[in-house]
Design a protein around this motif. Structure first.
Motif, short mmCIF file in Angstrom:
data_model
loop_
_atom_site.label_atom_id
_atom_site.label_comp_id
_atom_site.label_asym_id
_atom_site.label_seq_id
_atom_site.Cartn_x
_atom_site.Cartn_y
_atom_site.Cartn_z
N TYR A 1 0.84 -1.21 0.00
CA TYR A 1 0.00 0.00 0.00
C TYR A 1 0.87 1.26 0.00
CZ TYR A 1 -2.41 3.97 1.99
OH TYR A 1 -2.86 5.24 2.21
N LEU A 2 1.91 1.26 0.85
CA LEU A 2 2.78 2.45 0.92
C LEU A 2 3.45 2.72 -0.43
CD1 LEU A 2 4.57 2.31 4.37
CD2 LEU A 2 2.93 4.00 3.56
N MET A 3 3.86 1.63 -1.09
CA MET A 3 4.50 1.80 -2.40
C MET A 3 3.51 2.39 -3.42
SD MET A 3 6.32 -1.11 -4.77
CE MET A 3 4.82 -2.06 -4.96
N PHE A 4 2.32 1.78 -3.49
CA PHE A 4 1.32 2.29 -4.44
C PHE A 4 0.86 3.69 -4.04
CE2 PHE A 4 0.47 -2.41 -4.93
CZ PHE A 4 1.19 -2.50 -6.11
N ALA A 5 0.70 3.90 -2.71
CA ALA A 5 0.22 5.20 -2.22
C ALA A 5 1.20 6.30 -2.62
CB ALA A 5 0.05 5.17 -0.71
N GLY A 6 2.50 6.00 -2.49
CA GLY A 6 3.51 6.99 -2.86
C GLY A 6 3.40 7.36 -4.32
N PHE B 1 10.67 -9.19 -6.97
CA PHE B 1 10.64 -7.89 -7.64
C PHE B 1 9.57 -7.02 -6.96
CE2 PHE B 1 9.22 -5.17 -11.29
CZ PHE B 1 10.40 -4.46 -11.40
N PRO B 2 9.98 -5.84 -6.39
CA PRO B 2 9.07 -5.10 -5.50
C PRO B 2 7.69 -4.79 -6.07
CG PRO B 2 11.26 -4.17 -5.42
CD PRO B 2 11.29 -5.20 -6.50
N ILE B 3 7.63 -4.41 -7.34
CA ILE B 3 6.32 -3.98 -7.87
C ILE B 3 5.34 -5.16 -7.95
CG2 ILE B 3 5.16 -3.06 -9.94
CD1 ILE B 3 7.60 -1.24 -10.27
N THR B 4 5.88 -6.35 -8.26
CA THR B 4 4.99 -7.51 -8.37
C THR B 4 4.95 -8.32 -7.06
OG1 THR B 4 6.86 -8.66 -9.37
CG2 THR B 4 5.16 -7.83 -10.88
N ALA B 5 5.84 -7.98 -6.11
CA ALA B 5 6.00 -8.82 -4.92
C ALA B 5 4.72 -9.01 -4.09
CB ALA B 5 7.12 -8.26 -4.04
N ALA C 1 12.27 -6.77 2.37
CA ALA C 1 13.28 -5.70 2.46
C ALA C 1 13.28 -4.87 1.17
CB ALA C 1 14.66 -6.30 2.71
N LEU C 2 13.25 -5.56 0.03
CA LEU C 2 13.23 -4.84 -1.25
C LEU C 2 11.96 -4.01 -1.39
CD1 LEU C 2 14.58 -7.62 -3.67
CD2 LEU C 2 15.77 -5.54 -2.93
N LEU C 3 10.86 -4.59 -0.95
CA LEU C 3 9.58 -3.89 -1.04
C LEU C 3 9.59 -2.65 -0.13
CD1 LEU C 3 6.69 -3.84 -2.13
CD2 LEU C 3 6.01 -5.36 -0.28
N ALA C 4 10.16 -2.82 1.07
CA ALA C 4 10.21 -1.69 2.01
C ALA C 4 11.04 -0.55 1.43
CB ALA C 4 10.79 -2.15 3.34
N LEU C 5 12.17 -0.91 0.81
CA LEU C 5 13.03 0.12 0.21
C LEU C 5 12.29 0.86 -0.90
CD1 LEU C 5 16.55 -1.57 -0.02
CD2 LEU C 5 15.91 0.49 1.28
N THR C 6 11.59 0.09 -1.73
CA THR C 6 10.84 0.71 -2.84
C THR C 6 9.72 1.59 -2.30
OG1 THR C 6 11.29 -1.32 -4.03
CG2 THR C 6 9.76 0.21 -5.06
N ALA C 7 9.04 1.11 -1.25
CA ALA C 7 7.95 1.91 -0.65
C ALA C 7 8.50 3.22 -0.12
CB ALA C 7 7.29 1.12 0.47
N LEU C 8 9.68 3.14 0.53
CA LEU C 8 10.31 4.36 1.04
C LEU C 8 10.62 5.33 -0.11
CD1 LEU C 8 12.87 3.37 3.80
CD2 LEU C 8 11.02 5.03 3.97
N GLY C 9 11.15 4.76 -1.18
CA GLY C 9 11.48 5.56 -2.36
C GLY C 9 10.24 6.22 -2.94
N ALA C 10 9.14 5.46 -2.99
CA ALA C 10 7.90 6.01 -3.56
C ALA C 10 7.36 7.14 -2.69
CB ALA C 10 6.86 4.89 -3.68
#
Lengths: 417, 307
Positions: free
Chosen positions: A294-299, A350-354, A377-386
């Motif tokens: 959610y955080l990744m998409f929300a960003g 892969f974070p986007i599909t994870a 971990a990869l997903l969390a990093l991507t979410a932070l980036g987003a």
């Protein structure tokens, strides 16, 4: 900080009172439960008022005598059914068709069944009725129960019932290495993968979609300028992200609880689903995958909301993230066949599909812990980036702009923010 | 703070968007308790300047002091802002919206609710407190905008085109509320294109064009500055025969005449001549002071712009 919570509280109240949210969160699960119980009730009513024959009668040690058929005569040319046995009160054996039909003419019998000589090979039985009647037709189930019982000899009726239905296959697959996974029959697995992937995807996309809608609405109505004279962009964004996240979490909790409730009872209604087993482990892992997903998409959605000038452009731009995120869904059959195979593993790292891919795997198999940790971990990093990206774009210049910035200006905006 | 005190001090402020300079080395100040009119053609930099005063935008150069110091979160709570392009959440109940906006300005929810109800009743919107914004007419929504601006009892109000889209009744209602606020000591910065409103309401004005100050000072003083050496009279007589009158110009109705005076001749001298002349009958006598509209067109035209 205080203002962040005011934004949070206001958005929570505003979004949770939307009819669409209330319907999708509570209405759909309620409808599903009502349908389930409704179907079950109808089935029970039918069973109570319908025949005593069929699988129901054969599966249980109930009395085979059912007076509403009257007395049934049968002629056995196969030699397999010499005696009506327990069914004797309703069934009478005759040596020849002529004898039986004469008895029916005399009104002693309602129905006559003639069992062919080659019954074992062909299963052929001829039925004679005096006049057509539903009772007579429904006597078939009762007579079938007699035939099966006699053929099975003294075998347990549960054995007879089991002989008649397909087995529920529970497969044990020993992986390479020490991990042991339990897979269920393919149909059931497919259902589980499909269901939980859908739940996660919908909850994450609904929540971040509401977030984008809320940002664009404030731009479109121009209320954003009044808000910006009271609160800075970042607390405004954070308040929205937190409120939609909480609403999304509530939504997925209600959906998953309903799904578990239904799946635990569905075996009694649809025997083919009787062997269905929900991985408790999956339910636990769904929480971090939902939150980080959610955080990744929300960003990304908030960034799109900050850039899009109207509600028309927003969803069009969002497709660029929605479609790739849904890729695991298009490969459902591969996930069901080889949940720990190469493609599912790549997608779940892969974070986007994870988020989707990992839930699809967890629904039917045990995923090695190290894969889960790396993926998270990869997903969390991507979410932070987003979220960082959204923070850079969620600025006065973009929020107050009446039009979409040019792509070549985007990097400049991100750098300068 | 007392009257006459500087509430907003803008010093040599510059703001550019890419290569376009929106505000160029602009300086002015706003005094406590006055209605300060902010004029300029479209795209002159008015909105950018107001956004910088509100700390929504940061100046590239120069400094701005608001309410006696640099801008803080607490400063925001003492300012009310009504932007030109304004809107509201459509599917939110009116009272909920006002309470939210009040809390964002530092009010307690209960205070915001009480004050919102008072203002809604005063603007005859009390019965709509539970209605959704989308159910209100455009005029009602304009009034709600104004309530949002003044809800938290700000010391400084910045309103951008406050009368745009309002009918005459609501314009008068809003004007009266602004006068009431002024009487209560509130400072009002008002951007508008309606020159007669500035003449009627403004104490001082600032006109900018292409981001630079072109007119600044008390409204009457600015008009006097643009006054020609002429008088406007109504009555009968041979106006050209008066001593010191160079030329006479009649208006479209033929009832009013502008008498252009020779250099060194003052309106007072003409008035004395008229009083002494039995051949002239005067119904009205006034200095030929241009309207702000004329000044605006004159100044903007000189800069090659159209208001």
């Amino acid at each position: 900080m205080n203002k962040l919570w005011h934004v949070f509280g206001f958005e929570l109240k505003r979004q949770s009172s939307r009819r669409a949210y209330l319907f999708t969160t509570f209405g759909i699960p309620l409808l599903a439960v009502v349908l389930l119980f409704g179907y079950q009730a109808i089935q029970q009513l039918n069973a109570a008022s319908g025949s005593a024959g069929g699988e129901g009668a054969s599966a249980e040690e109930t009395s085979p005598e059912e007076p509403n058929f009257g007395v049934i005569g049968y002629v056995d040319y196969s030699g397999l059914f010499p005696d009506p046995g327990l069914f004797g009160l309703t069934l009478v054996r005759y040596d020849s068709e002529e004898e039986a039909l004469t008895a029916m003419d005399a009104g002693e019998l309602t129905t006559v069944y003639v069992i062919a000589e080659d019954y074992l090979e062909t299963g052929k039985v001829t039925r004679y009725l005096e006049t057509f009647s539903l009772e007579g037709a429904s006597a078939d189930g009762f007579f079938s129960a007699f035939l099966r019982r006699e053929l099975a000899g003294n075998a347990d009726q549960r054995v007879v019932a089991r002989i008649q239905s397909d087995p529920v296959v529970v497969e044990h697959v020993l992986n390479e290495g020490s991990d042991f996974s339990v897979a269920q029959s393919e149909d059931v697995s497919f259902l589980l993968v499909y269901l939980f992937a859908l739940l996660l995807a919908f909850a994450a996309f609904f929540s971040s979609g509401y977030l984008m809608q809320s940002v664009i609405e404030e731009k479109e109505t121009r209320i954003v300028e009044i808000l910006l004279s009271s609160v800075r962009p970042v607390p405004l964004l954070a308040g929205k992200v937190l409120s939609m996240g909480l609403l999304g979490l509530l939504q997925i909790a209600v959906w998953v609880a309903t799904a578990v409730f239904i799946l635990n009872r569905i075996g009694a209604i649809f025997p083919v689903l009787a062997g269905l087993h929900i991985q408790t482990e999956m339910l636990v892992w769904m929480v971090p995958y939902f939150l980080l997903g959610y955080l990744m998409f929300a960003g990304v959605y908030a960034a799109i909301g900050a850039l899009a000038p109207s509600m028309r452009e927003g969803p069009q731009l969002a497709v660029f993230i929605t479609l790739p995120a849904m890729i695991p869904f298009y490969f459902l059959n591969i996930f069901v066949e080889t949940p720990n195979g190469l493609l599912p593993t790549i997608f779940s790292l892969f974070p986007i599909t994870a988020p989707l891919a990992m839930v699809q795997r967890l629904a039917i198999t045990t995923v090695p812990l190290h894969e889960l940790l790396i993926s998270l971990a990869l997903l969390a990093l991507t979410a932070l980036g987003a979220i960082w990206l959204a923070g850079r774009l969620f600025r006065v210049n973009t929020l107050l702009a009446g039009q979409m910035p040019r792509w070549r200006d985007l990097l400049h905006i991100i750098r300068e923010a | 703070m007392s009257a006459g005190e500087t509430v907003v001090q803008v010093s040599q402020v510059t703001k550019a968007y890419g290569t376009h300079v929106a505000v160029d080395d602009l300086s002015f100040e706003v005094q406590r308790g006055e209605i300060f009119a902010f004029l300029g053609p479209n795209g002159a930099g008015k909105t950018t300047t107001m956004r910088m005063i509100l700390d929504i935008l940061k100046p590239d150069a120069g400094s701005i002091s608001v309410l006696g110091g640099p801008f803080t979160e607490e400063t925001k709570q003492r300012i009310g802002y009504m932007p030109e392009e304004r809107g509201l959440y459509r599917n939110v109940r009116l009272l909920d919206l006002l309470v939210y906006m009040g809390t964002l300005k530092g009010m307690r929810a209960s205070d915001a609710r009480q004050r919102a109800m008072d203002l809604l009743n005063r603007l005859e919107l009390g019965e709509h407190a539970k209605s959704k914004v989308s159910e209100l007419s455009k005029g009602m929504q304009q009034k709600v905008q104004f309530i949002v601006t003044v809800l938290h009892r700000p010391e400084l109000i910045i309103v951008d085109e406050p009368f745009s889209g309002l009918d005459p009744v609501n314009t008068q209602l809003l004007k009266n509320m602004l006068f009431d606020l002024k009487d209560d000591g509130v400072t009002i910065v008002m951007s508008t294109h309606m020159m007669h409103q500035v003449e009627e309401m403004g104490d001082r004005l600032l006109m900018i064009d292409e981001g630079r100050c072109v007119l600044y000072g008390p409204v009457d003083e600015v008009r006097d500055r643009f006054a020609e050496n002429a008088v406007v009279v109504q009555g009968q007589g041979d106006w050209a025969a008066l001593p010191g009158v160079e030329s006479v110009e009649a208006d479209e109705t033929g009832r009013e005449y502008t008498l252009h005076l020779a250099e060194g001749v003052t309106p007072k001298m003409v008035m004395q001549a008229l009083a002494a002349s039995p051949e002239h009958h005067v119904r009205s006598f006034a200095l030929a002071v241009p309207s702000l509209n004329e000044i605006f067109i004159q100044v903007a035209g000189r800069n090659g712009n159209h208001a």
